[in-house]
Design a protein around this motif. Structure first.
Motif, short mmCIF file in Angstrom:
data_model
loop_
_atom_site.label_atom_id
_atom_site.label_comp_id
_atom_site.label_asym_id
_atom_site.label_seq_id
_atom_site.Cartn_x
_atom_site.Cartn_y
_atom_site.Cartn_z
N PHE A 1 -4.73 -1.48 7.82
CA PHE A 1 -4.07 -0.55 6.91
C PHE A 1 -4.84 0.76 6.82
O PHE A 1 -4.26 1.84 6.94
CB PHE A 1 -3.94 -1.19 5.52
CG PHE A 1 -3.31 -0.29 4.51
CD1 PHE A 1 -1.97 0.01 4.59
CD2 PHE A 1 -4.06 0.26 3.49
CE1 PHE A 1 -1.38 0.85 3.67
CE2 PHE A 1 -3.48 1.10 2.56
CZ PHE A 1 -2.13 1.40 2.65
N GLY B 1 0.83 -1.21 0.00
CA GLY B 1 0.00 0.00 0.00
C GLY B 1 0.86 1.25 0.00
O GLY B 1 0.57 2.23 -0.70
N PHE C 1 0.33 3.99 -2.77
CA PHE C 1 -0.44 5.18 -2.44
C PHE C 1 0.41 6.37 -2.02
O PHE C 1 0.00 7.51 -2.24
CB PHE C 1 -1.45 4.87 -1.33
CG PHE C 1 -2.48 3.87 -1.75
CD1 PHE C 1 -3.20 4.04 -2.92
CD2 PHE C 1 -2.72 2.74 -0.98
CE1 PHE C 1 -4.14 3.11 -3.32
CE2 PHE C 1 -3.67 1.80 -1.37
CZ PHE C 1 -4.38 1.98 -2.55
N GLY D 1 0.91 1.52 7.39
CA GLY D 1 0.04 2.55 6.83
C GLY D 1 0.34 3.92 7.40
O GLY D 1 0.27 4.93 6.69
N VAL E 1 -6.50 -5.43 5.90
CA VAL E 1 -7.13 -4.31 5.21
C VAL E 1 -7.64 -3.28 6.22
O VAL E 1 -7.38 -2.08 6.10
CB VAL E 1 -8.28 -4.81 4.30
CG1 VAL E 1 -9.04 -3.65 3.70
CG2 VAL E 1 -7.72 -5.71 3.21
#
Lengths: 143, 504
Positions: free
Chosen positions: B263, B129, B133, B315, B260
């Motif tokens: 994160f 991620g 991102f 994250g 998920v």
């Protein structure tokens, strides 16, 4: 009660902060000047602290007296280390720090002293000899 | 496909001998710091920062070392949760719920392996991620002007305390105290000294690193002294580290969901790893607790929060690197290190120092693999080292903190300052005031003021400039909404408590 007192203390600090900040005068070419930001910070801090005095939230339970004494003793050891590090040199001061804190934290005194006796020179060797941070072996009082 | 070539370049940076050595060292010591009760990621990273300065590593290597420690802590926290029923650090609290019962039932090896694999999976999802991102967010952030940054910082202060549980006034007050401390020193624009009280030590301002070590490490010693000194229970023994692999495979959906959820929680400001693991656990409980086995040693109850806290910690690096606004306590501490090394995180970091960003990302991929390998067979070693008693551990922490802080400037004043911050941190923690907003205020205060003054210079003193761009307006709307929500929640909790008091 503790929250109220803390609110009063923070309010006083914020008020003094704002009062001092008022006088920092702008030099030319700087539109806002050095005193506006302290106002932006200080005034909301005063308001929030005042609101904690009026509407306190949460309970604070202080430790029993003997634990407070241990905390004071620990602070005294830490402060003593800060002041004696240069006069005594790193290994000796660190020995005192480790042994002292070990005892205050509830370790058996002999074990704490032994730990200090092993670790103080060990840490000196690690940081000074291996990792290259200069730490004086002997302090001002010895040389 | 630009990302892939950049990532390849990152692996070239990460695979230099020094960086590999630091990565492995960080993974090992991170796991240990995480496993030791009383030392968590924030303290661990805070203590190590001054040492990385002292050894003169460059920013990339320092960041690789500290991120490895950070990720390692997330792996290590679960070991004491499972074997001792004491969370090694805050995010590992949820792991005790099912991990310790599993260990009591003689399935300690399974619990450790399941949580290890879940940690690996969660952290890998987070790093993927991050790869995808973070550059996107950084490209968006290029359009931020000074007024928008000012608005972003306000949003960060309001959200960093999280939503639930704490009085939002205390969070804001903590941030404001941090901002007050940040203004001490020479004013960055006009050069006049502010709040220095003619003490020349304060002309450079308060060194954030000194404050951090005091706030987190020294206050922890004072917190520990409050509790009665007694020996911890012996941990549950381990016969072998070889788990039942079918058990691990059974938790695959729990791991995926946990990753998920964690994160997303990590990317959002103010959530961090602790909330990530709480959210993953409660989601998983709702999704799959059909027979009431959660809390009694359900493997999925171990897998979900571990995947969640590792995913969240990765994250949380995204807003820190791409906006310069950290999403958790530990990333705030890492931001302090970057600022002290003259690296300004934010959108320009990705253009000016791609080596740092991509070297870090590549190291995190490698570190995850290293941590998985380290954590499965060497679990016995960690569970023995974990038994170092507090009375022996904390003096070492104090000694290392002193060495680190002293090595920054060789000044006794900094040592005194560190102790003062330790007392401040202890008092604030007693008052239920989170220290993370304070750290954030201290770190971002200078930048916040510079951006405000720059915006006001551009507009020639017209305050309307602060609300002139759609970006800043959006940020203020978000800030107001968040503030409204947290005030509403705090009032609701209070009413409920009062109702309970009158009932009882």
């Amino acid at each position: 009660m503790t929250v109220r007192l803390a609110g009063v203390a923070i309010f006083m600090i914020a008020a003094l902060y704002t009062w001092y900040g008022r006088d920092y005068t702008a030099s030319f070419g700087d539109v806002l000047g050095p005193s506006v930001f302290p106002m932006i910070v200080g005034i909301p801090a005063m308001i929030l602290a005042a609101s904690l005095v009026v509407f306190p939230s949460g309970q604070v339970s202080w430790p029993p007296r003997d634990h407070m004494l241990r905390q004071v003793a620990a602070l005294a050891i830490l402060a003593g280390y800060a002041w004696l590090l240069l006069p005594l040199g790193f290994p000796l001061a660190t020995f005192g720090l480790i042994a002292g804190l070990g005892i205050v934290l509830g370790g058996a005194p002999l074990k704490a002293v032994a730990l200090g006796a092993v670790l103080a020179p060990g840490l000196w060797a690690l940081f000074d000899q291996v990792l290259g941070l200069p730490l004086a072996v002997l302090g001002r009082w010895f040389g | 496909m630009e990302t892939f070539s950049l990532l390849a370049q990152g692996f070239a940076v990460a695979l230099t001998p020094l960086n590999i050595a630091l990565l492995l060292l960080g993974c090992f010591s991170g796991t240990l710091i995480g496993a030791l009760p009383g030392l968590g990621p924030v303290n661990g990273v805070a203590i190590l920062i001054p040492l990385t300065f002292a050894f003169g590593f460059d920013a990339t290597s320092s960041l690789i070392l500290l991120s490895a420690v950070y990720f390692g802590c997330m792996y290590g926290g679960r070991i004491s949760s499972i074997l001792l029923n004491i969370p090694g650090d805050e995010p590992a609290v949820m792991t005790t719920l099912d991990g310790y019962p599993m260990a009591q039932q003689g399935r300690a090896a399974d619990a450790l392996a399941i949580s290890g694999v879940a940690s690996f999976f969660g952290a890998t999802v987070a790093v993927i991620g991050l790869t995808l991102f973070a550059p996107m967010l950084a490209r968006m952030a290029i359009y931020f002007g000074p007024a928008d940054y000012f608005a972003l910082y306000i949003l960060a202060f309001v959200t960093i305390g999280g939503i639930a549980g704490v009085d939002p006034r205390k969070t804001l007050l903590s941030a404001l105290i941090g901002l007050m401390i940040a203004t001490a020193g020479l004013d960055p624009i006009s050069g006049i000294p502010r709040y220095t009280f003619d003490n020349y030590h304060l002309y450079d301002g308060v060194d954030a690193i000194v404050a951090l070590v005091g706030l987190f490490a020294i206050s922890e010693i004072l917190m520990l002294l409050e509790k009665a000194a007694r020996d911890r229970a012996a941990p549950i023994g381990l016969d072998s580290w070889l788990p039942d692999f079918r058990q691990i495979w059974k938790t695959r959906w729990a791991v995926l969901r946990g990753s998920v959820v964690g994160f997303v929680a990590g990317v959002l400001p103010g959530a961090g790893a602790s909330l990530g693991s709480v959210m993953s656990y409660s989601m998983e409980k709702q999704a799959s607790d059909k027979h009431g086995t959660f809390g009694k040693g359900d493997p999925r109850g171990v897998a979900a929060p571990e995947a969640g806290n590792n995913a969240a910690s990765g994250g949380a690096l995204i807003p820190m690197l791409s906006l310069g606004v950290p999403g958790s306590g530990t990333t705030a501490v890492m931001l302090a290190m970057l600022i002290s090394l003259n690296v300004q995180p934010g959108p320009l970091l990705f253009e000016r120092q791609p080596d740092l960003v991509w070297g870090l990302v590549a190291s995190l991929y490698l570190g995850n693999v290293a941590l998985l390998i380290l954590n499965l067979p060497m679990i016995g070693l960690f569970s023995r080292l974990m038994m170092v008693p507090t009375w022996a551990l904390m003096p070492i922490v104090a000694a290392v903190s002193f060495v680190g802080v002293f090595s920054i400037s060789n000044s006794v004043f900094d040592l005194e300052l560190m102790i003062i911050f330790g007392v401040l941190g202890y008092l604030l923690r007693k008052l239920d005031v989170s220290l993370v907003p304070l750290v954030l205020g201290l770190l971002l205060g200078g930048d916040m003021e510079r951006n405000l003054r720059r915006a006001m210079s551009i507009s020639d003193g017209d305050w309307g400039v602060l609300m002139a761009s759609p970006i800043s307006v959006t940020l203020y709307v978000l800030t107001t909404a968040f503030l409204g929500l947290s005030v509403w929640l705090a009032l609701r909790d209070r009413k409920r408590q009062q109702a309970r008091v009158t009932e009882g």
